[in-house]
Motif scaffolding. Structure first.
Motif, PDB file in Angstrom:
ATOM      1  N   LEU A 129      71.604  39.463  56.153  1.00  0.00           N
ATOM      2  CA  LEU A 129      71.588  38.271  55.311  1.00  0.00           C
ATOM      3  C   LEU A 129      72.568  37.218  55.806  1.00  0.00           C
ATOM      4  O   LEU A 129      72.473  36.047  55.425  1.00  0.00           O
ATOM      5  CB  LEU A 129      71.927  38.634  53.861  1.00  0.00           C
ATOM      6  CG  LEU A 129      70.957  39.558  53.128  1.00  0.00           C
ATOM      7  CD1 LEU A 129      71.463  39.839  51.721  1.00  0.00           C
ATOM      8  CD2 LEU A 129      69.568  38.957  53.081  1.00  0.00           C
ATOM      9  N   LEU A 130      73.527  37.628  56.648  1.00  0.00           N
ATOM     10  CA  LEU A 130      74.540  36.693  57.143  1.00  0.00           C
ATOM     11  C   LEU A 130      74.368  36.373  58.620  1.00  0.00           C
ATOM     12  O   LEU A 130      75.237  35.749  59.234  1.00  0.00           O
ATOM     13  CB  LEU A 130      75.938  37.256  56.872  1.00  0.00           C
ATOM     14  CG  LEU A 130      76.281  37.426  55.392  1.00  0.00           C
ATOM     15  CD1 LEU A 130      77.659  38.035  55.231  1.00  0.00           C
ATOM     16  CD2 LEU A 130      76.195  36.087  54.660  1.00  0.00           C
ATOM     17  N   ASP A 131      73.241  36.788  59.220  1.00  0.00           N
ATOM     18  CA  ASP A 131      72.948  36.381  60.589  1.00  0.00           C
ATOM     19  C   ASP A 131      72.655  34.881  60.622  1.00  0.00           C
ATOM     20  O   ASP A 131      72.449  34.248  59.585  1.00  0.00           O
ATOM     21  CB  ASP A 131      71.724  37.136  61.120  1.00  0.00           C
ATOM     22  CG  ASP A 131      72.020  38.602  61.391  1.00  0.00           C
ATOM     23  OD1 ASP A 131      73.214  38.958  61.455  1.00  0.00           O
ATOM     24  OD2 ASP A 131      71.054  39.377  61.507  1.00  0.00           O
ATOM     25  N   THR A 289      68.451  33.257  51.362  1.00  0.00           N
ATOM     26  CA  THR A 289      68.696  32.127  52.271  1.00  0.00           C
ATOM     27  C   THR A 289      70.151  32.033  52.719  1.00  0.00           C
ATOM     28  O   THR A 289      70.584  30.985  53.188  1.00  0.00           O
ATOM     29  CB  THR A 289      68.287  30.800  51.607  1.00  0.00           C
ATOM     30  OG1 THR A 289      69.114  30.558  50.462  1.00  0.00           O
ATOM     31  CG2 THR A 289      66.831  30.826  51.173  1.00  0.00           C
ATOM     32  N   TRP A 290      70.906  33.101  52.562  1.00  0.00           N
ATOM     33  CA  TRP A 290      72.324  33.046  52.934  1.00  0.00           C
ATOM     34  C   TRP A 290      72.526  32.793  54.420  1.00  0.00           C
ATOM     35  O   TRP A 290      73.594  32.301  54.823  1.00  0.00           O
ATOM     36  CB  TRP A 290      73.017  34.352  52.531  1.00  0.00           C
ATOM     37  CG  TRP A 290      73.233  34.489  51.056  1.00  0.00           C
ATOM     38  CD1 TRP A 290      73.081  33.533  50.102  1.00  0.00           C
ATOM     39  CD2 TRP A 290      73.652  35.669  50.366  1.00  0.00           C
ATOM     40  NE1 TRP A 290      73.366  34.032  48.851  1.00  0.00           N
ATOM     41  CE2 TRP A 290      73.716  35.344  48.988  1.00  0.00           C
ATOM     42  CE3 TRP A 290      73.966  36.969  50.758  1.00  0.00           C
ATOM     43  CZ2 TRP A 290      74.098  36.266  48.021  1.00  0.00           C
ATOM     44  CZ3 TRP A 290      74.340  37.894  49.789  1.00  0.00           C
ATOM     45  CH2 TRP A 290      74.407  37.533  48.443  1.00  0.00           C
ATOM     46  N   ARG A 291      71.553  33.119  55.253  1.00  0.00           N
ATOM     47  CA  ARG A 291      71.710  32.828  56.672  1.00  0.00           C
ATOM     48  C   ARG A 291      71.894  31.325  56.890  1.00  0.00           C
ATOM     49  O   ARG A 291      72.591  30.907  57.821  1.00  0.00           O
ATOM     50  CB  ARG A 291      70.485  33.307  57.464  1.00  0.00           C
ATOM     51  CG  ARG A 291      70.256  34.808  57.400  1.00  0.00           C
ATOM     52  CD  ARG A 291      69.105  35.216  58.301  1.00  0.00           C
ATOM     53  NE  ARG A 291      67.869  34.489  58.007  1.00  0.00           N
ATOM     54  CZ  ARG A 291      66.774  34.542  58.757  1.00  0.00           C
ATOM     55  NH1 ARG A 291      66.778  35.261  59.857  1.00  0.00           N
ATOM     56  NH2 ARG A 291      65.690  33.876  58.412  1.00  0.00           N
ATOM     57  N   GLU A 295      77.840  30.014  52.169  1.00  0.00           N
ATOM     58  CA  GLU A 295      78.812  29.849  51.077  1.00  0.00           C
ATOM     59  C   GLU A 295      78.146  29.900  49.712  1.00  0.00           C
ATOM     60  O   GLU A 295      78.828  29.926  48.683  1.00  0.00           O
ATOM     61  CB  GLU A 295      79.608  28.547  51.254  1.00  0.00           C
ATOM     62  CG  GLU A 295      79.040  27.321  50.574  1.00  0.00           C
ATOM     63  CD  GLU A 295      77.997  26.600  51.432  1.00  0.00           C
ATOM     64  OE1 GLU A 295      77.645  25.457  51.096  1.00  0.00           O
ATOM     65  OE2 GLU A 295      77.530  27.176  52.432  1.00  0.00           O
ATOM     66  N   ALA A 296      76.796  29.927  49.680  1.00  0.00           N
ATOM     67  CA  ALA A 296      76.083  29.994  48.393  1.00  0.00           C
ATOM     68  C   ALA A 296      76.453  31.257  47.627  1.00  0.00           C
ATOM     69  O   ALA A 296      76.422  31.267  46.388  1.00  0.00           O
ATOM     70  CB  ALA A 296      74.580  29.940  48.628  1.00  0.00           C
ATOM     71  N   ASP A 382      63.440  34.328  56.221  1.00  0.00           N
ATOM     72  CA  ASP A 382      64.306  34.301  55.048  1.00  0.00           C
ATOM     73  C   ASP A 382      63.845  35.400  54.093  1.00  0.00           C
ATOM     74  O   ASP A 382      62.730  35.914  54.216  1.00  0.00           O
ATOM     75  CB  ASP A 382      64.217  32.944  54.346  1.00  0.00           C
ATOM     76  CG  ASP A 382      64.967  31.847  55.092  1.00  0.00           C
ATOM     77  OD1 ASP A 382      65.729  32.168  56.019  1.00  0.00           O
ATOM     78  OD2 ASP A 382      64.776  30.670  54.744  1.00  0.00           O
ATOM     79  N   GLY A 383      64.690  35.762  53.147  1.00  0.00           N
ATOM     80  CA  GLY A 383      64.315  36.780  52.178  1.00  0.00           C
ATOM     81  C   GLY A 383      63.433  36.195  51.085  1.00  0.00           C
ATOM     82  O   GLY A 383      63.766  35.163  50.510  1.00  0.00           O
ATOM     83  N   PHE A 384      62.306  36.851  50.817  1.00  0.00           N
ATOM     84  CA  PHE A 384      61.362  36.377  49.798  1.00  0.00           C
ATOM     85  C   PHE A 384      60.792  37.537  49.005  1.00  0.00           C
ATOM     86  O   PHE A 384      60.654  38.635  49.527  1.00  0.00           O
ATOM     87  CB  PHE A 384      60.175  35.641  50.445  1.00  0.00           C
ATOM     88  CG  PHE A 384      60.423  34.223  50.834  1.00  0.00           C
ATOM     89  CD1 PHE A 384      60.248  33.197  49.920  1.00  0.00           C
ATOM     90  CD2 PHE A 384      60.826  33.908  52.129  1.00  0.00           C
ATOM     91  CE1 PHE A 384      60.464  31.884  50.281  1.00  0.00           C
ATOM     92  CE2 PHE A 384      61.053  32.597  52.494  1.00  0.00           C
ATOM     93  CZ  PHE A 384      60.870  31.573  51.575  1.00  0.00           C
TER      94      PHE A 384
END
Length: 392
Positions: A129-131, A289-291, A295-296, A382-384
């Motif tokens: 998620l942080l890539d 969408t953290w990629r 900071e979200a 993205d994650g969905f």
């Protein structure tokens, strides 16, 4: 700027970002843009290096850091070359104190990690998620086709029928293909969400949370500009960007409607019970969408998440009112939390006994109780969470 000065500048920008995250202030990209605008002495290499330091430090920290220095110290633990720049030189960070505490690492604040774990996002799925996110585009079939389009930059096809993946950092918006409306920047996951709508020429389709219209444009292409496509949102600023985008894309069957929050049906009454398909691209926590916005995860609170879940349910109930018998509700959220995905759709079907879940088959993703889940680690998107239900 000397390397040490870049590190100190990044620390000061991180201080601003941390404060803004706690007060729902400006996002990191806007804070950086403002600093670059006000400090013209920083050249292009300086700006690039500072940006990379800031975002690397954000990704390196799980919970919200105490301050920018603690965040940079966390990054220095992972990169010795940065630690060496804490040398006390002019414009650089002061010398390291052996008793200084670096910020804590991890994927997110503990309460969010717990929720991700309950939703079976852990290990590699969580770390990914942080890539850094890739750059995907969608070929606009109103003007071109992936099979015959030639770009001057390196690209490869994605799982989406008209998707292409470019090298991160490619300035694709400067290309003639973009200016001519032959391609649109759109994550492959978003393209697959539009594929799930299965919009056909001649149908009446509603994009109930259209925003600036990225998914609306994909639906217009799927409909070949034939039929009625209504793009709705409560945000005037975002929705106002759609007409110009539609003109560039050659999308001519789009009607925009600005909705009044809490009184949406006043603008939708004329199409109640008439829609063949309603896309609910729901407001959400954005954990998928953290990629792009790392900071979200510092901005989200449990209370804010609860409000968002209530809003999602409210919008789904609106969507059901618009469906004709046999119409399709497509629920999409860029969150990986079950509370915003599988739980939300299960609750919707319990509230509306006429809704019948439909099994989706997409070119990527894995089944997740009533729908399909896409993750950065497994699918490169993205994650969905994407689900569909029919009103018999």
């Amino acid at each position: 700027m000397r390397p040490a000065a870049r590190v100190q500048t990044a620390i000061e920008l991180l201080d601003q970002i941390i404060v803004a995250a706690g007060s729902q202030g400006a996002p990191a990209d806007r804070i950086l843009a403002q600093w670059f605008k006000e400090n013209r002495f920083a050249g292009s290499k300086d700006r690039r290096a500072i940006r990379e330091l800031v975002y690397a430090a954000i990704r390196a920290c799980g919970p919200v850091p105490k301050n920018g220095r603690a965040a940079m110290l966390r990054l220095a633990q992972m990169d010795e070359s940065i630690a060496l720049l804490f040398d006390g030189s002019q414009y650089g960070p002061r010398v390291l104190n052996p008793n200084e505490a670096a910020a804590e690492g991890g994927v997110a604040p503990a309460w969010l990690v717990e929720k991700l774990t309950k939703s079976e996002i852990l290990g590699d799925d969580a770390a990914a998620l942080l890539d850094r996110a890739p750059l995907d585009v969608r070929v606009n079939t109103l003007k071109a086709d992936r099979a015959t389009l030639t770009l001057e930059v390196e690209s490869e096809p994605t799982a989406a029928p008209q998707g292409l993946r470019l090298l991160t950092g490619t300035q694709i918006e400067q290309s003639p293909e973009f200016r001519e409306g032959k391609i649109e920047v759109q994550d492959t996951g978003s393209q697959l969400a539009c594929l799930a709508v299965d919009a056909k020429p001649g149908e009446t389709v509603v994009d109930l949370c259209a925003g600036a219209g990225g998914k609306t444009l994909a639906l217009a292409a799927a409909m070949d500009n034939i039929g009625k496509l209504i793009a709705c949102d409560t945000n005037r600023g975002r929705l106002s960007r759609l007409p110009a985008r539609a003109e560039r894309a050659g999308a001519s069957n789009i009607e925009t409607r600005l909705l009044n929050p809490g009184r949406e049906m006043e603008e939708l009454e004329d199409i109640a019970g008439q829609a063949d398909a309603v896309l609910v691209d729901a407001p959400c926590s954005g954990t998928g969408t953290w990629r792009r916005n790392p900071e979200a995860r510092w901005r989200l609170t449990d209370a804010e998440l609860a409000k968002t879940i209530d809003l999602q349910a409210y919008i789904v109930d609106l969507a059901v009112q618009l469906l004709r018998p046999g119409g399709r509700l497509i629920y999409v959220t860029c969150s990986l939390l079950d509370e915003e995905g599988t739980d939300q759709m299960r609750a919707a079907c319990e509230r509306h006994h006429t809704l019948k879940p439909i099994r989706l088959v997409l070119p990527a993703g894995r089944e997740r109780t009533g729908g399909v889940r896409l993750t950065p680690h497994h699918d490169g998107t993205d994650g969905f969470y994407i689900a569909c239900a029919e009103k018999p």
